[in-house]
Design a protein around this motif. Structure first.
Motif, PDB file in Angstrom:
ATOM      1  N   ASN A   9       0.854  -1.190   0.000  1.00  0.00           N
ATOM      2  CA  ASN A   9       0.000   0.000   0.000  1.00  0.00           C
ATOM      3  C   ASN A   9       0.889   1.238   0.000  1.00  0.00           C
ATOM      4  O   ASN A   9       1.371   1.662   1.042  1.00  0.00           O
ATOM      5  CB  ASN A   9      -0.920   0.000   1.221  1.00  0.00           C
ATOM      6  CG  ASN A   9      -1.902  -1.145   1.161  1.00  0.00           C
ATOM      7  OD1 ASN A   9      -2.808  -1.145   0.339  1.00  0.00           O
ATOM      8  ND2 ASN A   9      -1.715  -2.136   2.012  1.00  0.00           N
ATOM      9  N   SER A  26      -1.791  -1.103  -4.314  1.00  0.00           N
ATOM     10  CA  SER A  26      -2.612  -1.492  -3.169  1.00  0.00           C
ATOM     11  C   SER A  26      -2.762  -3.004  -3.139  1.00  0.00           C
ATOM     12  O   SER A  26      -2.642  -3.670  -4.166  1.00  0.00           O
ATOM     13  CB  SER A  26      -3.989  -0.825  -3.233  1.00  0.00           C
ATOM     14  OG  SER A  26      -4.792  -1.438  -4.203  1.00  0.00           O
ATOM     15  N   GLN A  28      -5.476  -4.490  -2.678  1.00  0.00           N
ATOM     16  CA  GLN A  28      -6.769  -4.843  -3.262  1.00  0.00           C
ATOM     17  C   GLN A  28      -6.773  -4.759  -4.783  1.00  0.00           C
ATOM     18  O   GLN A  28      -7.355  -5.589  -5.459  1.00  0.00           O
ATOM     19  CB  GLN A  28      -7.856  -3.920  -2.721  1.00  0.00           C
ATOM     20  CG  GLN A  28      -8.118  -4.094  -1.259  1.00  0.00           C
ATOM     21  CD  GLN A  28      -9.153  -3.115  -0.753  1.00  0.00           C
ATOM     22  OE1 GLN A  28      -9.532  -2.180  -1.459  1.00  0.00           O
ATOM     23  NE2 GLN A  28      -9.600  -3.312   0.457  1.00  0.00           N
ATOM     24  N   TRP A  29      -6.127  -3.721  -5.338  1.00  0.00           N
ATOM     25  CA  TRP A  29      -6.240  -3.452  -6.770  1.00  0.00           C
ATOM     26  C   TRP A  29      -4.958  -3.681  -7.559  1.00  0.00           C
ATOM     27  O   TRP A  29      -4.949  -3.545  -8.777  1.00  0.00           O
ATOM     28  CB  TRP A  29      -6.708  -2.006  -6.989  1.00  0.00           C
ATOM     29  CG  TRP A  29      -7.974  -1.716  -6.277  1.00  0.00           C
ATOM     30  CD1 TRP A  29      -8.131  -1.005  -5.132  1.00  0.00           C
ATOM     31  CD2 TRP A  29      -9.285  -2.162  -6.635  1.00  0.00           C
ATOM     32  NE1 TRP A  29      -9.441  -0.966  -4.753  1.00  0.00           N
ATOM     33  CE2 TRP A  29     -10.181  -1.677  -5.668  1.00  0.00           C
ATOM     34  CE3 TRP A  29      -9.792  -2.920  -7.683  1.00  0.00           C
ATOM     35  CZ2 TRP A  29     -11.541  -1.932  -5.712  1.00  0.00           C
ATOM     36  CZ3 TRP A  29     -11.153  -3.171  -7.726  1.00  0.00           C
ATOM     37  CH2 TRP A  29     -12.004  -2.675  -6.747  1.00  0.00           C
ATOM     38  N   GLY A  30      -3.859  -3.970  -6.898  1.00  0.00           N
ATOM     39  CA  GLY A  30      -2.595  -4.129  -7.601  1.00  0.00           C
ATOM     40  C   GLY A  30      -1.989  -2.771  -7.907  1.00  0.00           C
ATOM     41  O   GLY A  30      -2.165  -1.823  -7.168  1.00  0.00           O
ATOM     42  N   GLU A  31      -1.279  -2.679  -9.036  1.00  0.00           N
ATOM     43  CA  GLU A  31      -0.629  -1.417  -9.398  1.00  0.00           C
ATOM     44  C   GLU A  31      -1.440  -0.674 -10.444  1.00  0.00           C
ATOM     45  O   GLU A  31      -1.900  -1.248 -11.413  1.00  0.00           O
ATOM     46  CB  GLU A  31       0.773  -1.671  -9.953  1.00  0.00           C
ATOM     47  CG  GLU A  31       1.508  -0.389 -10.262  1.00  0.00           C
ATOM     48  CD  GLU A  31       2.950  -0.604 -10.676  1.00  0.00           C
ATOM     49  OE1 GLU A  31       3.509   0.302 -11.305  1.00  0.00           O
ATOM     50  OE2 GLU A  31       3.508  -1.666 -10.364  1.00  0.00           O
ATOM     51  N   GLU A  32      -1.589   0.617 -10.213  1.00  0.00           N
ATOM     52  CA  GLU A  32      -2.297   1.491 -11.131  1.00  0.00           C
ATOM     53  C   GLU A  32      -1.404   2.693 -11.405  1.00  0.00           C
ATOM     54  O   GLU A  32      -0.796   3.243 -10.487  1.00  0.00           O
ATOM     55  CB  GLU A  32      -3.593   1.968 -10.484  1.00  0.00           C
ATOM     56  CG  GLU A  32      -4.754   2.037 -11.415  1.00  0.00           C
ATOM     57  CD  GLU A  32      -6.012   2.469 -10.670  1.00  0.00           C
ATOM     58  OE1 GLU A  32      -6.752   3.258 -11.264  1.00  0.00           O
ATOM     59  OE2 GLU A  32      -6.233   2.032  -9.533  1.00  0.00           O
ATOM     60  N   ARG A  49      -9.473  12.339  -6.023  1.00  0.00           N
ATOM     61  CA  ARG A  49      -9.086  11.048  -5.434  1.00  0.00           C
ATOM     62  C   ARG A  49      -9.113  11.104  -3.916  1.00  0.00           C
ATOM     63  O   ARG A  49      -9.483  10.147  -3.241  1.00  0.00           O
ATOM     64  CB  ARG A  49      -7.698  10.669  -5.947  1.00  0.00           C
ATOM     65  CG  ARG A  49      -7.012   9.503  -5.252  1.00  0.00           C
ATOM     66  CD  ARG A  49      -7.740   8.200  -5.486  1.00  0.00           C
ATOM     67  NE  ARG A  49      -7.013   7.088  -4.939  1.00  0.00           N
ATOM     68  CZ  ARG A  49      -7.009   6.721  -3.655  1.00  0.00           C
ATOM     69  NH1 ARG A  49      -7.699   7.410  -2.772  1.00  0.00           N
ATOM     70  NH2 ARG A  49      -6.320   5.682  -3.243  1.00  0.00           N
TER      71      ARG A  49
END
Length: 72
Positions: A9, A26, A28-32, A49
């Motif tokens: 995170n 994160s 939860q969502w991986g890399e963005e 955001r």
């Protein structure tokens, strides 16, 4: 480095010429990744955001994150 809570995170900003690359990792969502061509565009994204009603942390944490973006 904008923030780092653990190995999964974290958020960082890389300045690459005219581009600002925001990487958010994160558990939860991986890399963005988000690419911005100007600081005002990045700060617009930051305000959306990290809006008051969407942020899960304390107000102090939120202000610290926004301040870190402003210093980029």
């Amino acid at each position: 480095m904008i923030y780092k809570k653990d190995n999964w995170n974290m958020m960082s900003v890389e300045v690459n010429g005219k581009q600002l690359i925001v990487r958010e990792i994160s558990d939860q969502w991986g890399e963005e990744s988000h690419i911005f061509l100007s600081r005002p565009a990045m700060m617009q994204w930051v305000s959306e955001r990290f809006a008051d009603d969407r942020f899960d942390g304390s107000e102090e944490e939120r202000e610290e994150i926004i301040r870190a973006f402003q210093e980029v």
